[in-house]
Design an enzyme around this catalytic site. Sequence first.
Site, short mmCIF file in Angstrom:
data_model
loop_
_atom_site.label_atom_id
_atom_site.label_comp_id
_atom_site.label_asym_id
_atom_site.label_seq_id
_atom_site.Cartn_x
_atom_site.Cartn_y
_atom_site.Cartn_z
N SER A 200 -0.49 -4.19 -10.09
CA SER A 200 -0.73 -2.69 -9.77
C SER A 200 -1.07 -1.45 -10.58
O SER A 200 -1.89 -0.59 -10.53
CB SER A 200 -0.26 -2.26 -8.55
OG SER A 200 -0.17 -3.20 -7.35
N HIS A 246 2.31 2.77 -9.78
CA HIS A 246 0.79 3.30 -9.74
C HIS A 246 0.44 4.41 -10.30
O HIS A 246 -0.41 4.54 -10.94
CB HIS A 246 0.61 3.38 -8.05
CG HIS A 246 0.76 2.24 -7.17
ND1 HIS A 246 0.38 2.02 -5.95
CD2 HIS A 246 1.20 0.78 -7.43
CE1 HIS A 246 0.60 0.74 -5.58
NE2 HIS A 246 1.08 -0.09 -6.58
#
Length: 300
Positions: A200, A246
């Site tokens: 991610s 993230h």
Amino acid sequence: MATQQAPDAGSGSGVPTCYRHTGRETYLSCTRCGRPACPECLRSAPVGQQCVECVKEGGRTVRQPTGVFGGRAVSGAIVTWTLVALNVAFYLVEWAYPKIVDYLALIGSAYDPKVHAVIGVAQGQEYRLLTSAFLHEQGFGGFGPLHIIFNMWALILVGPALERLLGRLRFLSVYLFSALGGSVMFYLLAPANELGLGASGAIFGLFGAWFVVARRLRVDSRSIVFLIVVNLVISFAVAGIAWQAHVGGLLTGGLLTAAYAYAPRNHRALVQVGATVLVAGVLVVAVLTRNHQLMTSGLG
């Protein structure tokens, strides 16, 4: 006995002959060098015909096409599909050998009863910062297969276009440094004994890269902004998601791509290499700082 030097291009009768086949008379000549040549030794050119030597010389001097932001222009998406294949391969290995997660996933510092030792990045296992980006959640608990499905969908969505615009080396650099940036941010902010894994961080880095490229090329960036905002909201709202990775990946990918995209043409390579080295240096300092913090606090 006296000797006479033969003419450079011609027969004794004054009729020109091919410079390669002196026995062949010809009234054709190369439009580039002017030498007489037979039809066998001539090749069609944008203007007239050129001899084979001039064609070869022209091929060596033709300027290779370059990408929008430097480097050699590429077609296809070799790096993108290789990254997809690597992620899928690691996922299949996880199913066959689940313990690989214990050895490669990201963790700051924690006691592992399976090996009766303290493991983690603070213990000299810095490779976990990168290897964890190729692992995904197993089984059907939590996010299960959706974890890798979403990440690979996103990689296929934005990867090929970015690879063609940035070039293979720069695209790979953005992907890997985004993965590392996400891992480092997780290492800095998450509890030392919390486990992290997934691509991610790299994917968010590509989102940031796409936003920068869209702004640089002055194309509509609303769709990528919407995608980033929605995924950031989910990151903070849903438990079990490493929002630190993230955010770290998004910042790293965006900043590094900005250096690639906005580097002045006259010093493009220097600025791009310098920015890459600078990002690497910042990440190294951050890891060393966190290592020291954990070791001095007794958590390492």
